[in-house]
Design an enzyme around this catalytic site. Structure first.
Site, short mmCIF file in Angstrom:
data_model
loop_
_atom_site.label_atom_id
_atom_site.label_comp_id
_atom_site.label_asym_id
_atom_site.label_seq_id
_atom_site.Cartn_x
_atom_site.Cartn_y
_atom_site.Cartn_z
N ASN A 149 -16.21 17.41 18.96
CA ASN A 149 -15.64 18.21 17.87
C ASN A 149 -14.26 17.76 17.39
OD1 ASN A 149 -14.90 19.27 20.47
ND2 ASN A 149 -13.96 20.99 19.40
N GLU A 245 -11.26 20.84 30.69
CA GLU A 245 -10.94 21.57 29.46
C GLU A 245 -12.27 22.01 28.88
OE1 GLU A 245 -7.96 22.27 28.29
OE2 GLU A 245 -6.88 21.14 29.81
N CYS A 279 -12.80 24.74 20.22
CA CYS A 279 -12.73 25.47 21.49
C CYS A 279 -11.78 26.67 21.42
CB CYS A 279 -12.32 24.54 22.62
SG CYS A 279 -10.75 23.72 22.33
#
Ligand code: NAP
Length: 473
Positions: A149, A245, A279
């Site tokens: 992304n 992450e 995110c």
């Protein structure tokens, strides 16, 4: 494009097509790395540890500053690559490319700040005539695994600090978006990075991942991606450092005295940035009941004005999701919420990989789109009467990366700061605000450790203590 392996740019007979998710057109092909290529990369990275470690601080600084300049001077080219291989519009892609310049520049600066401390060895009896310090040394080989992304800046967030810390790196970018990572690899080499210090392997994580992750020559894994892959990697990694992450499901709380116009504008952008594949994208918004209708009406109005379509058109606000399969998943979650009693206030439709920006109301806490990370362009609105109840519901998911609150009352702000369970709490900003130098990471299912260049650099280096016993002192 070719991949970088043991100091050479290589092709392979087996290739992977990189396609534009908007129209399925072929952008480029990349090699599909084999298990033998994985072994070559591991051996080469292990050998290159010495080269990387011996790069002076000035050399590390020069490489990172040079790469930042290359990205800056070719910003439009990098932006077009991001926009074509991934989901971002050209305007979103330009912002990511500009942030990449910052991330590399901060990495160069932090290379010069990497230092230790003196140790007062004589602070307890038995330490007399001893002097010493600790300095930070590279971990050795860092394995960097990145998602689709933010295909350029999240790669820079790993390569920048790894190089600043004097490490050799194996990079495994997302299979659907490897081109930005390969272009950054080219920039680093053009800026003087020794070609064996970085291995950029293109290929499927499901095929290459287990061997890379479990290998003891890798001393640290820096992973950004989904919870499922994160769990698998953590289980297989063995005794090595791990940075995780992972995803999130970010809540926002809007109090009655907030600047509602600003809150609506910035949360619409925060919800639909990169088609919601972010995110730290806004997923759930809790609004105090007295101002709920005003906020909802404005939010819906702004959402309906969103222009979706061709990513390379300057006027487009939102592009497609990364694949049609992902778009189908999001549609099915919307349908489930509606079947459970939710109302669609805006959007809700889908054409191929294009999901309309969608606003839902009346979503129960048991719905998947409340509990899980949607990673798509949808947002749930909830009215609330009691702030503590809003905070409880905001925290009722297994994620905690970013959370946000909009209010003017300082006491309310502090209740939000202290009550919301997240790695960062943004006051009067959407959850998707981030500075590339701040500590970035989450709690619960959102991960382990922190990125943000200085913090990654600590994770990618270790303290080495030096103690001198000098009896003549
Ligand atoms: P993903 O499916 O988890 O993939 C991420 C990376 O891991 C890809 O390079 C993938 O390779 C690789 N991979 C998959 N399985 C692996 C395995 N068993 N061993 C080693 N590597 C493996 O995630 P994604 O769909 O690309 O990205 C979306 C997710 O990333 C979301 O959950 C999002 O929230 C999260 N994310 C988090 C942050 C953050 O900083 N916290 C930032 C951005 C995104 P392939 O592409 O070949 O499958």
């Amino acid at each position: 494009m070719r991949m970088l392996l043991a100091g050479e740019w290589v092709d392979r007979a087996e290739t992977i097509d990189v396609r534009d998710p908007f129209d399925g057109s072929l952008v480029d092909t990349v090699p599909s790395a084999s298990p033998e290529d994985v072994e070559t990369a591991l051996a080469a990275a292990d050998r290159a540890r010495e080269t990387a470690r011996r790069m002076t601080t000035f050399e590390r600084w020069r490489v990172l500053t040079g790469a930042a300049a290359i990205v800056r001077d070719n910003l439009e080219d990098f932006a077009r690559t991001i926009a074509r291989e991934g989901s971002k519009t050209i305007r979103e892609a330009r912002k990511e490319a500009r942030r990449t310049v910052n991330t590399l520049t901060i990495s160069a600066e932090e290379a010069k700040r990497l230092n230790g401390e003196t140790i007062p060895f004589d602070s307890f009896p038995g330490g007399e005539q001893r002097r010493g310090h600790f300095q930070r040394v590279p971990v050795g080989v860092v394995l960097a695994i990145t998602p689709f992304n933010d295909p350029l800046n999240l790669v820079a967030h790993k390569l920048g600090p790894a190089i600043a810390g004097g490490n050799a790196v194996i990079l495994k970018p997302a299979t659907v978006t490897p081109l930005s990572a390969l272009k950054l690899t080219e920039a680093l080499l053009a800026a003087g990075l020794p070609s064996d210090v970085l291995q950029t392997l293109t290929g499927h994580g499901a095929v290459l991942g287990d061997t890379l992750v479990a290998d003891p020559r890798v001393r640290m894994i820096s992973f950004t991606g989904g919870l499922e892959a994160g769990r698998r990697i953590t289980a297989r990694a063995g005794l090595k450092k791990i940075g995780m992450e992972l995803g999130s499901n970010s809540p926002v709380v809007v109090w009655k005295d907030a600047d509602l116009e600003w809150a609506a504008e910035t949360c619409v952008s925060g919800a639909f940035w990169a088609a919601g594949q972010n995110c730290i994208g806004v997923q759930r918004i809790y609004v105090q009941r007295e101002v709920y209708d005003r906020f909802r009406d404005r939010f819906v109005e702004l959402t309906r004005a969103y222009k979706i379509g061709d990513k390379l058109d300057e006027a487009t606000d939102m592009g497609p999701m990364i694949t049609e399969t992902e778009a189908e998943r999001v549609s099915s979650w919307i349908a489930e919420a509606v079947a459970m009693g939710a109302t669609v206030l805006a959007g809700g439709g889908r054409t191929g990989a294009l999901v309309e920006p969608t606003v839902l109301e009346g979503v129960p806490e048991t719905a998947t789109i409340h509990r899980e990370e949607v990673f798509g362009p949808t947002v749930n609105l909830y009215p609330f009467d009691d702030l503590d109840e809003a905070i409880r519901s905001a925290n009722s998911v297994d994620y905690g990366l970013h959370a946000a609150g909009f209010a003017r009352d300082v006491e309310v702000c502090f209740r939000l700061i202290e009550g919301l369970d997240a790695g960062s709490v943004l006051i009067n900003d959407s959850t998707d605000y981030r500075l590339d130098s701040m500590p970035f990471g989450g709690i619960k299912g959102s991960g382990l450790g922190r990125e943000g260049v200085r913090f990654s650099l600590q994770e990618m280096t270790e303290p080495k203590v030096v103690c001198w016993y000098l009896p003549g002192l």
